[in-house]
Design a protein around this motif. Sequence first.
Motif, PDB file in Angstrom:
ATOM      1  N   GLU A  22       5.671 -16.416 -21.987  1.00 12.92           N
ATOM      2  CA  GLU A  22       4.560 -16.664 -22.335  1.00 12.92           C
ATOM      3  C   GLU A  22       4.163 -15.434 -23.439  1.00 12.92           C
ATOM      4  OE1 GLU A  22       2.412 -19.143 -22.501  1.00 12.92           O
ATOM      5  OE2 GLU A  22       4.205 -20.044 -21.853  1.00 12.92           O
ATOM      6  N   ASP A  23       4.408 -14.343 -22.918  1.00  8.53           N
ATOM      7  CA  ASP A  23       4.189 -12.937 -23.546  1.00  8.53           C
ATOM      8  C   ASP A  23       5.056 -12.936 -24.932  1.00  8.53           C
ATOM      9  OD1 ASP A  23       4.901 -10.125 -24.302  1.00  8.53           O
ATOM     10  OD2 ASP A  23       3.269 -10.002 -23.032  1.00  8.53           O
ATOM     11  N   ALA A  24       6.372 -13.395 -24.957  1.00 11.57           N
ATOM     12  CA  ALA A  24       7.179 -13.460 -26.127  1.00 11.57           C
ATOM     13  C   ALA A  24       6.654 -14.369 -27.191  1.00 11.57           C
ATOM     14  CB  ALA A  24       8.729 -13.849 -25.660  1.00 11.57           C
ATOM     15  N   ARG A  25       6.092 -15.519 -26.631  1.00  9.99           N
ATOM     16  CA  ARG A  25       5.407 -16.524 -27.449  1.00  9.99           C
ATOM     17  C   ARG A  25       4.260 -15.724 -28.354  1.00  9.99           C
ATOM     18  NH1 ARG A  25       5.490 -21.373 -23.325  1.00  9.99           N
ATOM     19  NH2 ARG A  25       7.709 -22.456 -23.982  1.00  9.99           N
ATOM     20  N   GLY A  26       3.534 -15.307 -27.700  1.00 12.38           N
ATOM     21  CA  GLY A  26       2.149 -14.601 -28.309  1.00 12.38           C
ATOM     22  C   GLY A  26       2.577 -13.587 -29.027  1.00 12.38           C
ATOM     23  N   GLY A  27       3.550 -12.653 -28.487  1.00 11.89           N
ATOM     24  CA  GLY A  27       3.942 -11.686 -29.249  1.00 11.89           C
ATOM     25  C   GLY A  27       4.523 -11.940 -30.415  1.00 11.89           C
ATOM     26  N   ILE A  31       3.280 -10.667 -34.395  1.00 12.71           N
ATOM     27  CA  ILE A  31       4.130 -10.026 -35.284  1.00 12.71           C
ATOM     28  C   ILE A  31       4.346 -10.553 -36.546  1.00 12.71           C
ATOM     29  CG2 ILE A  31       6.720  -9.509 -35.807  1.00 12.71           C
ATOM     30  CD1 ILE A  31       6.803  -8.588 -32.711  1.00 12.71           C
ATOM     31  N   LEU A  32       4.417 -11.873 -36.382  1.00 12.23           N
ATOM     32  CA  LEU A  32       4.447 -12.655 -37.832  1.00 12.23           C
ATOM     33  C   LEU A  32       3.326 -12.685 -38.596  1.00 12.23           C
ATOM     34  CD1 LEU A  32       6.439 -16.033 -36.563  1.00 12.23           C
ATOM     35  CD2 LEU A  32       7.300 -14.188 -38.069  1.00 12.23           C
ATOM     36  N   ARG A  33       1.953 -12.501 -37.779  1.00 10.77           N
ATOM     37  CA  ARG A  33       0.769 -12.327 -38.468  1.00 10.77           C
ATOM     38  C   ARG A  33       0.572 -10.912 -39.223  1.00 10.77           C
ATOM     39  NH1 ARG A  33      -1.012 -15.101 -33.881  1.00 10.77           N
ATOM     40  NH2 ARG A  33      -1.880 -12.877 -33.255  1.00 10.77           N
ATOM     41  N   GLY A  34       0.921  -9.786 -38.461  1.00 11.72           N
ATOM     42  CA  GLY A  34       0.944  -8.512 -39.033  1.00 11.72           C
ATOM     43  C   GLY A  34       1.951  -8.287 -39.890  1.00 11.72           C
ATOM     44  N   GLY A  35       2.896  -8.860 -40.128  1.00 12.58           N
ATOM     45  CA  GLY A  35       3.975  -8.611 -41.395  1.00 12.58           C
ATOM     46  C   GLY A  35       4.691  -7.157 -40.859  1.00 12.58           C
ATOM     47  N   PHE A  38       9.625  -6.726 -38.960  1.00 10.56           N
ATOM     48  CA  PHE A  38      10.041  -7.504 -37.941  1.00 10.56           C
ATOM     49  C   PHE A  38       9.474  -8.963 -38.057  1.00 10.56           C
ATOM     50  CE2 PHE A  38      10.307  -3.448 -35.463  1.00 10.56           C
ATOM     51  CZ  PHE A  38      11.659  -3.579 -35.397  1.00 10.56           C
ATOM     52  N   ALA A  39       8.824  -9.099 -39.140  1.00  7.89           N
ATOM     53  CA  ALA A  39       8.268 -10.349 -39.556  1.00  7.89           C
ATOM     54  C   ALA A  39       8.716 -11.041 -40.648  1.00  7.89           C
ATOM     55  CB  ALA A  39       6.830 -10.228 -39.993  1.00  7.89           C
ATOM     56  N   THR A  40      10.208 -10.279 -40.928  1.00 11.18           N
ATOM     57  CA  THR A  40      11.008 -11.043 -42.139  1.00 11.18           C
ATOM     58  C   THR A  40      11.280 -12.617 -41.593  1.00 11.18           C
ATOM     59  OG1 THR A  40      12.840  -9.686 -41.325  1.00 11.18           O
ATOM     60  CG2 THR A  40      11.373  -8.884 -43.311  1.00 11.18           C
ATOM     61  N   THR A  41      11.840 -12.600 -40.223  1.00 14.60           N
ATOM     62  CA  THR A  41      12.242 -13.925 -40.015  1.00 14.60           C
ATOM     63  C   THR A  41      11.550 -14.095 -38.478  1.00 14.60           C
ATOM     64  OG1 THR A  41      14.101 -13.188 -38.839  1.00 14.60           O
ATOM     65  CG2 THR A  41      14.349 -13.876 -41.206  1.00 14.60           C
ATOM     66  N   ARG A  42      11.626 -15.522 -38.018  1.00 16.13           N
ATOM     67  CA  ARG A  42      10.886 -15.764 -36.672  1.00 16.13           C
ATOM     68  C   ARG A  42      12.042 -15.167 -35.737  1.00 16.13           C
ATOM     69  NH1 ARG A  42       7.458 -18.577 -33.573  1.00 16.13           N
ATOM     70  NH2 ARG A  42       6.365 -18.947 -35.736  1.00 16.13           N
ATOM     71  N   LEU A  43      13.274 -15.192 -35.916  1.00 20.30           N
ATOM     72  CA  LEU A  43      14.379 -14.608 -35.179  1.00 20.30           C
ATOM     73  C   LEU A  43      13.812 -13.150 -34.771  1.00 20.30           C
ATOM     74  CD1 LEU A  43      16.650 -14.977 -33.100  1.00 20.30           C
ATOM     75  CD2 LEU A  43      18.128 -14.734 -35.361  1.00 20.30           C
ATOM     76  N   ALA A  44      13.842 -12.422 -35.984  1.00 18.51           N
ATOM     77  CA  ALA A  44      13.529 -10.957 -35.953  1.00 18.51           C
ATOM     78  C   ALA A  44      12.257 -10.718 -34.915  1.00 18.51           C
ATOM     79  CB  ALA A  44      13.576 -10.475 -37.114  1.00 18.51           C
ATOM     80  N   ARG A  51      11.645  -7.432 -26.635  1.00 21.81           N
ATOM     81  CA  ARG A  51      12.251  -6.176 -26.308  1.00 21.81           C
ATOM     82  C   ARG A  51      10.762  -5.229 -26.139  1.00 21.81           C
ATOM     83  NH1 ARG A  51      11.525  -1.172 -28.091  1.00 21.81           N
ATOM     84  NH2 ARG A  51       9.990  -1.919 -29.592  1.00 21.81           N
ATOM     85  N   ARG A  52       9.728  -5.794 -26.826  1.00 22.82           N
ATOM     86  CA  ARG A  52       8.472  -5.053 -26.305  1.00 22.82           C
ATOM     87  C   ARG A  52       7.936  -5.412 -24.752  1.00 22.82           C
ATOM     88  NH1 ARG A  52       4.832  -5.735 -32.168  1.00 22.82           N
ATOM     89  NH2 ARG A  52       6.468  -4.485 -33.471  1.00 22.82           N
TER      90      ARG A  52
END
Length: 225
Positions: A22-27, A31-35, A38-44, A51-52
Amino acid sequence: MQHESGAICSPNASSTLEVALEDARGGTEAILRGGGLFATTRLAAEIESLRRWSERSGGGRDFEELRRPPDAFGFEHEVWFPKVSVERPRVLKATYDNSFGVMADGSEATPIKYLERLLLQNQVFGDDIELEGVVEPSFALIRIITSQQAIQGRPAELEEIEVFFSQRDFKRCFWRGRNIWFRNADRIICADTHGGNILVTQDGEMAAIDVPAMLAPDDFSFPPP
């Protein structure tokens, strides 16, 4: 319908997996919203999010086993067997760098899909896979560390595997070039159901120790066209 597996089942095994998932999904979405890098790809974004989570939860600790060569390895993991005699010995597994195995449909798993797969394995087969943490060998590379009960046994024969899944209401079929088992009640698909992933224990029980499981996509029908 879910079937328990007696002593092989650990009722609390899913808790850390569920929290991390659940944390990884939300995180990831944050990250994708923040740019940024690490927002260059969903995998990244998934890799960095997990990791966080591990860093915050203390799951990034040093694992002594990883400082020595693995006792075994496969397509998805390196494996270390317990070196001390304990009542319930556990096997430690580590994914390869930024490689998280495959899903039941043959696609490459992302960190989130990998955790979803492990959670389903616990729920469907009564496995006791536990998420131990995440290590970062170098920048932006992670390995997911899990453990599960060390089970002694022999590889199941084809006929035994047929019985194992049939008794659990699965039906065999061929889908996307793969032999799979499908259960309509909860729309679970399982693949790679060979003797290397299903053991017959010394007590005659059968344990699915590493069978990829996933929810069938909406367009899946049985039997597949």
